[in-house]
Scaffold this motif. Structure first.
Motif, PDB file in Angstrom:
ATOM      1  N   LEU A  53       7.258   8.622  50.752  1.00 53.84           N
ATOM      2  CA  LEU A  53       7.976   7.346  50.821  1.00 53.84           C
ATOM      3  C   LEU A  53       7.000   6.202  50.531  1.00 53.84           C
ATOM      4  O   LEU A  53       6.282   5.732  51.417  1.00 53.84           O
ATOM      5  N   ALA A  54       6.962   5.771  49.292  1.00 52.69           N
ATOM      6  CA  ALA A  54       6.067   4.694  48.865  1.00 52.69           C
ATOM      7  C   ALA A  54       6.899   3.493  48.436  1.00 52.69           C
ATOM      8  O   ALA A  54       7.871   3.638  47.689  1.00 52.69           O
ATOM      9  N   VAL A  55       6.511   2.297  48.904  1.00 55.80           N
ATOM     10  CA  VAL A  55       7.183   1.048  48.542  1.00 55.80           C
ATOM     11  C   VAL A  55       6.186   0.160  47.821  1.00 55.80           C
ATOM     12  O   VAL A  55       5.104  -0.130  48.351  1.00 55.80           O
ATOM     13  N   THR A  56       6.516  -0.242  46.597  1.00 52.79           N
ATOM     14  CA  THR A  56       5.635  -1.104  45.805  1.00 52.79           C
ATOM     15  C   THR A  56       6.455  -2.239  45.211  1.00 52.79           C
ATOM     16  O   THR A  56       7.665  -2.111  45.002  1.00 52.79           O
ATOM     17  N   SER A  57       5.782  -3.367  44.928  1.00 49.99           N
ATOM     18  CA  SER A  57       6.481  -4.554  44.418  1.00 49.99           C
ATOM     19  C   SER A  57       5.749  -5.112  43.206  1.00 49.99           C
ATOM     20  O   SER A  57       4.510  -5.131  43.167  1.00 49.99           O
TER      21      SER A  57
END
Length: 301
Positions: A53-57
C-alpha cells in the motif's frame, strides 16, 4: 482445437487507483485515515508505506499516470470527466499484492483512494478499467465483481447500427472485451461479432464467465483449463453479490479459446451448429436478456 488451455496466474499482481484533484494534497493521508471504516482501517495501519500500500502524489503535468482516456462508469457523469481533465494534482494508490491477498488487498487500496478523494474533493480513476468510479461514501466491506471491478458494459445507444434489421443475424457490430481481470492475475475475456439486439445477453455471458474464473485467481502458477466451461446460475448471482438463483435450468456451456497470452475468447460450444448470434438467441436462459442489475445482499453484522 487444443484439448486444454494453459494460463499462468502470477504470484503477485499490482492494482492502482489515482485520485485527480484541483486542491493541494497537503496532509491528505492524515485526513484519509479519519474517513476509513473497518475492516479497512486496521489493514491500512499495517500496510501503509509498504509495497502492499503505497501513496504518492505528483503535479498533474508531471504525473506518471495518463488519465486522458478515463471515462465515467456512468454515462451521464460528464462532470467527473471534466474534473479529471482539470485536475492539477494526482494522488496514486498502488498495491503490489500476493494472489492470496486478493481481492481484499485491492479493496483496501480502493478504500484508501475513496477516502483520499473525500479528503481533497477529488475523483477516483481505476487505472485497470480506465473508469472514473462513482462517488460513494466509502468502500463496501463485501466483494462483488459487479461493484465496478470489471470494466465491461453495454455500448452506448448511438453505437448501435442503424440498418433497422432486428433479425437474429442482422449485424455483428458489438465486441466486448473485459478490463480489470488482470489485477487478479486472470486473462481478460473477449466476445466479438455480436448483433446489436443480443448485446445484453452477451454482456451477461461475459460477466458470468469472469465470475466463474475468479477462484483460479487464488492459485498462482500454471493452470490448465478445459476449453469447455459450464456456467451456472450461482456464477451470475455471485457476480452481483446475491444468493438467489437466477435461472433454474442446468449449466450453460461456453467455449474458451486462447486469443493471446492474456486474452481468452468466449463463444458457443462446438456442439452448437449455428452462429454465435443464433446461440445467444436460442440457447441462453431468459434472464440473460433481462438482467440489468441486482441489489446486493446485505452482509450479516
Amino acid at each position: 482445437m487444443p484439448d486444454t488451455i494453459s494460463i499462468t496466474v502470477p504470484a503477485k499482481t499490482t492494482t492502482c487507483f489515482v485520485v485527480a484533484t484541483e486542491r493541494e494534497p497537503g496532509d491528505a493521508r492524515l485526513a484519509m485515515r479519519h474517513r476509513l471504516a473497518e475492516p479497512f482501517a486496521a489493514a491500512v495501519s499495517e500496510r501503509l508505506g509498504t509495497s502492499r500500500l503505497a501513496v504518492t502524489s505528483y503535479p498533474a503535468d508531471g504525473s506518471p499516470w495518463d488519465l486522458a482516456a478515463a471515462t465515467a462508469a456512468e454515462e451521464a457523469d460528464t462532470e467527473s470527466e471534466a474534473r479529471v481533465r482539470k485536475a492539477v494534482h494526482h494522488i496514486g494508490v498502488t498495491a503490489l499484492l500476493p494472489v492470496s491477498d486478493q481481492p481484499f488487498g485491492a479493496q483496501v487500496a480502493r478504500a484508501v483512494a475513496r477516502a483520499l478523494a473525500g479528503a481533497v474533493a477529488g475523483v477516483v480513476v481505476d487505472l485497470h478499467t480506465a473508469q472514473i468510479l462513482p462517488q460513494t461514501p466509502g468502500e463496501k466491506p463485501h466483494f462483488a465483481l459487479a461493484d465496478d471491478w470489471l470494466g465491461v458494459s453495454l455500448p452506448p445507444e448511438e453505437g448501435h447500427c442503424s440498418n433497422g434489421d432486428d433479425s437474429i443475424n442482422g449485424c455483428s457490430c458489438v465486441e466486448f472485451t473485459t478490463r480489470g481481470l488482470r489485477r487478479f492475475g486472470l486473462p481478460e475475456l473477449q466476445m466479438s461479432g455480436v448483433a446489436c439486439p443480443h448485446d445484453l445477453a452477451a454482456l451477461n455471458i461475459m460477466r458470468t464467465t469472469a465470475q466463474r474464473l475468479m477462484p483460479i485467481a487464488q492459485l498462482p502458477g500454471q493452470q490448465i483449463l478445459s476449453p469447455f466451461l459450464p456456467l451456472a446460475s450461482d456464477d451470475l448471482a455471485a457476480f452481483w453479490g446475491v444468493k438467489e438463483s437466477l435461472w433454474t435450468d442446468g449449466p450453460l456451456p461456453v467455449r474458451l479459446t486462447s486469443l493471446g497470452p492474456r486474452l481468452l475468447g468466449v463463444g458457443p460450444p462446438p456442439t452448437f451448429q449455428g452462429t454465435l448470434n443464433e446461440w445467444l438467441w436460442d440457447e441462453l436462459p431468459p434472464v440473460m436478456y433481462e438482467l440489468l442489475g441486482c441489489i446486493t445482499d446485505p452482509v450479516p453484522s
